[in-house]
Design an enzyme around this catalytic site. Structure first.
Site, PDB file in Angstrom:
ATOM      1  CD  GLU A  12       6.420  -9.348 -30.554  1.00 55.36           C
ATOM      2  OE1 GLU A  12       6.137  -8.331 -29.905  1.00 55.36           O
ATOM      3  OE2 GLU A  12       7.497  -9.476 -31.168  1.00 55.36           O
ATOM      4  CG  ASP A  48       6.761 -12.943 -35.574  1.00 51.75           C
ATOM      5  OD1 ASP A  48       6.727 -13.391 -34.409  1.00 51.75           O
ATOM      6  OD2 ASP A  48       6.842 -11.731 -35.835  1.00 51.75           O
TER       7      ASP A  48
END
Ligand SMILES: [Zn+2]
Ligand SMILES: [Zn+2]
Length: 386
Positions: free
Chosen positions: A137, A80
């Site tokens: 995350e 991400d």
């Protein structure tokens, strides 16, 4: 030195730079990484992996079994991006306004892809490798989401390994640390509701600014008066939002806290103190209060045996001088901690060299560590699945 792996992975360096460039140009925020996941899954399928998508929303697990070995290793990378505007002049600069890969998760996924391609081509292992590509995350959501979606029941592993690039650590050096490696972060909001009034008539108000000010000071006593000087904990009030005019007593005040802890018991004590101090302070001033506790954090605990083993594999692969062990822990945090609550394993840092820190608008992932990270993953796999 393991020249077979190092030379093999080095041949993929240009290709890895291309993949990372693509991921970097098209960053996607936590749990919205559909194009990123698609790009990664297509590559893995083309190399013969058994690929399952949509785990914990956009997560991927790619498995490959070679030979009859019954051992299974799990390797995890995140993918991400962050809601930050990149201020870099890179040929592969982010094309998305206000979103960018400024934590290097594009590099992490590329390193695992590099290992994936190398392992699929060489097949020099005996057992099962599972590549876990994790979303979200940065918001601490992705790892719990994959676990809740049956990650380790559907895709069992004996142990799981993670890695993050780290600016400021020497280029290409691995840092291993047993037990507590990263802090648990708890991002809390406290909203105080009083009674608004004209600034000239405080007697008609219940002032949440005065209550909040007292609360901020009281919260600062938790670490100084309740935590041993030999232990680590941080309670920061990073935001205090209330009112916007001098002659108005506002109705509400909002505090945003970042709480960092290294030990679960200590964390519980600190969080309980925040709850009780907030309650007593709010009641003393006559304010109502609401604590929004957010997603609970977890201390990242590296299993000592797995850490020793991974450090020895890194030494054999890259040379003794490329491994720092034992290295110091960080007060930063990682949702890989939740995977390590379920499975043995270890999380290490890979030196990005002298660069801006991750999350800085001018941070750049050093592309020369791509083959180093990929070689580490390949070496762990070949060594564990002998
Ligand atoms: Zn980050
Ligand atoms: Zn990160």
């Amino acid at each position: 030195m393991n020249w077979t792996i190092l030379n093999g992975v080095n041949k993929l360096h240009d290709e890895m730079k291309e993949w990372m460039g693509h991921l970097h140009q098209c960053p996607e925020l936590a749990l919205m990484e559909t194009k990123t996941a698609n790009f990664i899954a297509e590559k893995l399928k083309s190399w013969g992996y058994d690929v399952v998508e949509g785990i914990g929303k956009t997560g991927i697990v790619a498995s490959m079994t070679v030979g009859k070995g019954n051992k299974t290793i799990g390797l995890r990378a995140d993918f991400d991006a962050l809601p930050i505007q990149e201020v870099n002049d890179l040929p592969y600069k982010s094309k998305i306004e206000g979103v960018s890969h400024l934590c290097g998760h594009d590099g992490h996924s590329t390193m695992l892809l590099g290992a994936a391609k190398y392992l699929a081509e060489t097949k020099n292992f005996n057992g099962t490798v599972r590549l876990i590509f994790q979303p979200g995350e940065e918001t601490m959501e992705g790892s719990p989401a994959m676990i809740a979606d049956g990650l380790f029941e559907r895709f069992p592993v004996d142990a799981v390994y993670g890695m993050h690039n780290m600016p400021g650590l020497p280029f290409g050096k691995f840092h291993f640390c047993e037990n507590e490696m990263m802090a648990a972060v708890d991002n809390w909001e406290i909203e105080l509701t009083g009674k608004g009034s004209h600034g000239s008539m405080p007697e008609l108000s219940i002032d949440p600014v005065v209550c909040g000010s007292s609360l901020v000071m009281a919260l600062q006593t938790i670490v100084s008066r309740n935590v041993s000087p030999w232990q680590n904990s941080v309670v920061s009030v990073g935001a205090f939002i209330a009112g916007n005019a001098g002659n108005v007593v506002p109705q509400t005040a909002l505090l945003r806290l970042s709480i960092r802890n290294m030990e679960p018991k200590l964390r519980e004590m600190v969080l309980n103190k925040i709850r009780s101090i907030t309650k007593s302070q709010a009641e003393a001033f006559g304010c109502k209060y609401e604590i929004r506790e957010g997603i609970p954090g977890a201390v990242l605990l590296n299993t000592p045996e797995n850490t020793q083993w991974a450090a020895s594999v890194a030494r054999n692969t890259f040379g003794d001088d490329q491994v720092v062990y034992p290295a110091h822990p960080y007060m930063g945090s990682e949702d890989f901690a939740f995977m390590l609550q379920k499975k043995n394993g270890t999380y290490c840092m890979l030196g990005n060299g002298d660069s801006f820190m991750v999350h800085h608008p001018q941070y750049v992932f050093n592309q020369d560590i791509l083959p180093i990270g990929a070689a580490y993953w390949a070496a762990l796999t070949e060594e564990y699945l002998k």
